[in-house]
Design an enzyme around this catalytic site. Structure first.
Site, mmCIF file in Angstrom:
data_model
loop_
_atom_site.group_PDB
_atom_site.id
_atom_site.type_symbol
_atom_site.label_atom_id
_atom_site.label_comp_id
_atom_site.label_asym_id
_atom_site.label_seq_id
_atom_site.Cartn_x
_atom_site.Cartn_y
_atom_site.Cartn_z
ATOM 1 N N HIS A 1 47.332 62.633 55.028
ATOM 2 C CA HIS A 1 46.292 63.526 55.958
ATOM 3 C C HIS A 1 47.277 64.801 56.430
ATOM 4 C CE1 HIS A 1 44.239 64.839 59.486
ATOM 5 N NE2 HIS A 1 43.189 64.128 59.003
ATOM 6 N N GLU B 1 39.939 68.068 52.697
ATOM 7 C CA GLU B 1 39.862 68.339 54.064
ATOM 8 C C GLU B 1 40.559 69.699 54.255
ATOM 9 O OE1 GLU B 1 39.362 64.802 56.734
ATOM 10 O OE2 GLU B 1 41.368 65.157 56.414
HETATM 11 P P1 PGA Z 1 37.498 66.158 62.261
HETATM 12 O O1 PGA Z 1 38.816 65.453 61.546
HETATM 13 O O2 PGA Z 1 36.260 65.434 61.836
HETATM 14 O O3 PGA Z 1 37.610 65.706 63.611
HETATM 15 O O4 PGA Z 1 37.668 67.531 61.966
HETATM 16 C C1 PGA Z 1 38.853 64.951 60.093
HETATM 17 C C2 PGA Z 1 39.894 64.579 59.733
HETATM 18 O O5 PGA Z 1 40.964 65.082 60.012
HETATM 19 O O6 PGA Z 1 39.991 63.519 58.944
#
Ligand code: PGA
Length: 259
Positions: free
Chosen positions: A101, A176
């Site tokens: 992540h 992401e």
């Molecule tokens: P968020 O986070 O939906 O709060 O933007 C997504 C993630 O970091 O997996």
């Protein structure tokens, strides 16, 4: 077509008692089954995994809700203070693990090379890794997103030569964009589709047919009110949801939007 997958990433939120309260609220909200239920995964903090595993075993939902850890050690055991390993997660009935992540990369200095070792650890046990990749705002502004992501993938999949077909079938990739996480900003659905379809082409070019079946999730400020156009994109196979998954009803609305 790949079955949609929705993953809730609670990050460092909720005690094990608050996790139970969430489950109770989620049960109430989903007392009727969804029209179509995607595969569902919940990634609470380590401290809530066992509590949730027990609660789900004692009183199952009308559909499977799998558990994920948010991180994993690259070693199975040893003198690694503070770490939690694949066999420990497996013994709790955890099936998935989020790896790489961007918060772990930025705040805890995880590199593509260390992420690659963690992927190997997950795959050498029975865990299904959800590998996160994402570009920063600068790479995005320069139109270099896809190159950035390919470099990350090359580094994280360093051990890929040792992968067997079954490993690919357990892998999920979550795109992401770092600038979209927790900011309330998302790329347009068309921009997400363009990146996902570019990633799919790359995965097929790099891994042949094995690359065609790796689910590609989108994550970053996804919520009930903006998820439908994103989840309807052809190359988007589901979502990794942070903040919006902390509220059971909001999370259920996102699942509904998948149907
Ligand atoms: P968020 O986070 O939906 O709060 O933007 C997504 C993630 O970091 O997996």
């Amino acid at each position: 077509m790949l079955e949609p997958l929705i993953v809730a990433n609670w990050k460092m939120h909720k005690t094990h008692l608050e996790a139970l309260a969430w489950l109770q609220a989620f049960r109430k909200t989903c007392s009727k089954a969804f029209k179509t239920t995607p595969s569902l995964v919940l990634a609470p903090p380590f401290t809530a995994l066992e509590t949730l595993a027990r609660a789900l075993a004692e009183e199952p939902l009308a559909f499977p809700l799998h558990l994920a850890a948010q991180n994993i050690a690259s070693e199975p055991s040893g003198a690694f203070t503070g770490e939690v390993s694949a066999p420990m997660l497996e013994a709790l009935g955890v099936q998935y693990v989020i790896i790489g992540h961007s918060e772990r990369r930025q705040l805890f200095h995880e590199s593509n090379a260390s992420i690659s070792q963690k992927l190997k650890a997950a795959l050498s046990h029975q865990l299904k890794p959800i590998l996160c990749i994402g570009e920063n705002a600068t790479a995005n502004a320069q139109g270099k997103t896809l190159d950035y992501l390919k470099t990350q993938l090359e580094g994280c999949l360093e051990e890929v030569e040792t992968f067997v077909e079954e490993d690919f079938s357990r892998l999920t990739i979550a795109y992401e964009p770092i600038w979209a996480i927790g900011t309330g900003i998302t790329p347009s659905p068309e921009a997400i589709e363009a990146i996902h379809s570019g990633l799919r082409d790359y995965l097929i070019e790099r891994f042949g047919q094995s690359g065609a079946h790796i689910p590609l999730l989108y994550g970053g400020s996804l919520k009930a009110s903006n998820c439908h156009p994103i989840l309807s994109q052809k190359s988007v196979n589901g979502a990794l949801v942070g903040g919006a998954s902390l509220d059971a009803e909001e999370f259920a609305r996102i699942i509904e939007a998948c149907g």
